[in-house]
Design a protein around this motif. Structure first.
Motif, short mmCIF file in Angstrom:
data_model
loop_
_atom_site.label_atom_id
_atom_site.label_comp_id
_atom_site.label_asym_id
_atom_site.label_seq_id
_atom_site.Cartn_x
_atom_site.Cartn_y
_atom_site.Cartn_z
N GLN A 103 2.20 -20.25 6.25
CA GLN A 103 3.48 -19.55 6.37
C GLN A 103 3.21 -18.05 6.49
O GLN A 103 2.53 -17.46 5.67
CB GLN A 103 4.35 -19.83 5.17
N ALA A 104 3.78 -17.45 7.54
CA ALA A 104 3.56 -16.03 7.77
C ALA A 104 4.26 -15.19 6.71
O ALA A 104 5.37 -15.52 6.28
CB ALA A 104 4.08 -15.64 9.15
N GLN A 105 3.59 -14.12 6.33
CA GLN A 105 4.16 -13.22 5.34
C GLN A 105 3.72 -11.80 5.64
O GLN A 105 2.56 -11.55 5.98
CB GLN A 105 3.71 -13.62 3.93
N LEU A 106 4.65 -10.86 5.52
CA LEU A 106 4.37 -9.44 5.65
C LEU A 106 4.88 -8.75 4.40
O LEU A 106 6.02 -8.97 3.98
CB LEU A 106 5.08 -8.86 6.88
N VAL A 107 4.04 -7.91 3.81
CA VAL A 107 4.40 -7.23 2.58
C VAL A 107 4.17 -5.74 2.75
O VAL A 107 3.03 -5.30 2.92
CB VAL A 107 3.59 -7.76 1.39
N GLU A 108 5.26 -4.96 2.68
CA GLU A 108 5.18 -3.51 2.81
C GLU A 108 5.00 -2.86 1.44
O GLU A 108 5.40 -3.42 0.41
CB GLU A 108 6.45 -2.93 3.44
N SER A 109 4.43 -1.68 1.45
CA SER A 109 4.31 -0.86 0.25
C SER A 109 4.22 0.60 0.67
O SER A 109 4.03 0.90 1.86
CB SER A 109 3.08 -1.25 -0.57
N GLY A 110 4.39 1.48 -0.30
CA GLY A 110 4.21 2.90 -0.03
C GLY A 110 5.47 3.72 0.07
O GLY A 110 5.42 4.93 0.22
N GLY A 111 6.62 3.07 0.02
CA GLY A 111 7.87 3.82 0.07
C GLY A 111 8.08 4.64 -1.19
O GLY A 111 7.34 4.49 -2.18
N GLY A 112 9.08 5.49 -1.16
CA GLY A 112 9.37 6.31 -2.32
C GLY A 112 10.30 7.45 -1.97
O GLY A 112 10.91 7.46 -0.90
N SER A 113 10.38 8.40 -2.87
CA SER A 113 11.22 9.58 -2.68
C SER A 113 10.36 10.80 -2.45
O SER A 113 9.34 10.98 -3.13
CB SER A 113 12.11 9.79 -3.90
N LEU B 102 4.51 10.73 3.57
CA LEU B 102 4.38 9.43 2.93
C LEU B 102 3.58 8.55 3.87
O LEU B 102 3.62 8.73 5.07
CB LEU B 102 5.75 8.76 2.69
N ARG B 103 2.87 7.59 3.30
CA ARG B 103 2.18 6.60 4.11
C ARG B 103 2.61 5.21 3.69
O ARG B 103 2.47 4.84 2.53
CB ARG B 103 0.66 6.72 4.01
N LEU B 104 3.11 4.46 4.64
CA LEU B 104 3.50 3.08 4.41
C LEU B 104 2.36 2.15 4.83
O LEU B 104 1.63 2.45 5.77
CB LEU B 104 4.75 2.73 5.20
N SER B 105 2.25 1.05 4.12
CA SER B 105 1.27 0.01 4.47
C SER B 105 1.97 -1.33 4.56
O SER B 105 3.02 -1.54 3.93
CB SER B 105 0.16 -0.07 3.41
N CYS B 106 1.39 -2.23 5.33
CA CYS B 106 1.96 -3.58 5.48
C CYS B 106 0.81 -4.55 5.68
O CYS B 106 0.02 -4.41 6.62
CB CYS B 106 2.90 -3.61 6.67
N VAL B 107 0.71 -5.50 4.79
CA VAL B 107 -0.35 -6.50 4.87
C VAL B 107 0.22 -7.81 5.41
O VAL B 107 1.23 -8.31 4.89
CB VAL B 107 -1.00 -6.75 3.50
N GLY B 108 -0.41 -8.36 6.43
CA GLY B 108 0.05 -9.60 7.03
C GLY B 108 -0.84 -10.77 6.67
O GLY B 108 -2.06 -10.61 6.50
N SER B 109 -0.26 -11.95 6.54
CA SER B 109 -1.02 -13.15 6.25
C SER B 109 -0.32 -14.35 6.85
O SER B 109 0.87 -14.31 7.17
CB SER B 109 -1.19 -13.34 4.74
N GLY B 110 -1.08 -15.45 7.02
CA GLY B 110 -0.49 -16.71 7.46
C GLY B 110 -0.27 -16.84 8.96
O GLY B 110 0.40 -17.78 9.39
N TYR B 111 -0.85 -15.92 9.75
CA TYR B 111 -0.76 -16.01 11.21
C TYR B 111 -1.95 -15.27 11.79
O TYR B 111 -2.68 -14.59 11.08
CB TYR B 111 0.57 -15.46 11.73
N SER B 112 -2.13 -15.41 13.09
CA SER B 112 -3.27 -14.78 13.76
C SER B 112 -3.00 -13.30 13.96
O SER B 112 -2.59 -12.84 15.03
CB SER B 112 -3.53 -15.46 15.11
#
Length: 124
Positions: free
Chosen positions: A1-11, A18-28
């Motif tokens: 199952q594909a999943q994308l998880v963002e992080s790095g947001g804020g005020s 700011l730097r945002l990151s996104c890790v993907g899994s479950g797909y090519s």
């Protein structure tokens, strides 16, 4: 199952980074275009930046050109968005998304998988 998880947001204050990151899994991961989108309250979701599967081509909305940089590390299955000189109008929830063959990299309709979003708030 594909999943994308963002992080790095804020005020942050106007002019800051700011730097945002996104890790993907479950797909090519390395076969998919990746994009960053944002949505402010009461507004439609809009494309911010996109990147080709190998990372050689990048695409930006006019409103962020020269301030934001999209990049990806396929070995880490991670997408980044470096945001500099942030302005109050950049305040929104930011989403990463993956598309196998998007009709347009900066339009949300062609994307297959979406993250849950991360909030970015810029104060003046």
């Amino acid at each position: 199952q594909a999943q994308l998880v963002e992080s790095g947001g804020g005020s942050v204050q106007a002019g800051g980074p700011l730097r945002l990151s996104c890790v993907g899994s479950g797909y090519s991961y390395n076969m998919y275009f990746m994009g960053w989108f944002r949505q402010a309250p009461g507004k439609e979701r809009e494309g911010v930046a996109g990147i080709s599967p190998g990372g050689s081509s990048t695409y930006y909305a006019d409103s962020v050109k020269g301030r934001f940089t999209i990049s990806r590390d396929n070995a880490k299955r991670t997408l980044y968005l470096q945001m500099n000189n942030l302005q109050p109008e950049d305040t929104a929830t930011y989403y990463c998304a993956a598309a196998r063959t998007p009709a347009s990299v900066l339009l949300p309709g062609g994307y297959n998988y979406w993250g849950q979003g991360t909030q970015v708030t810029v104060s003046s």
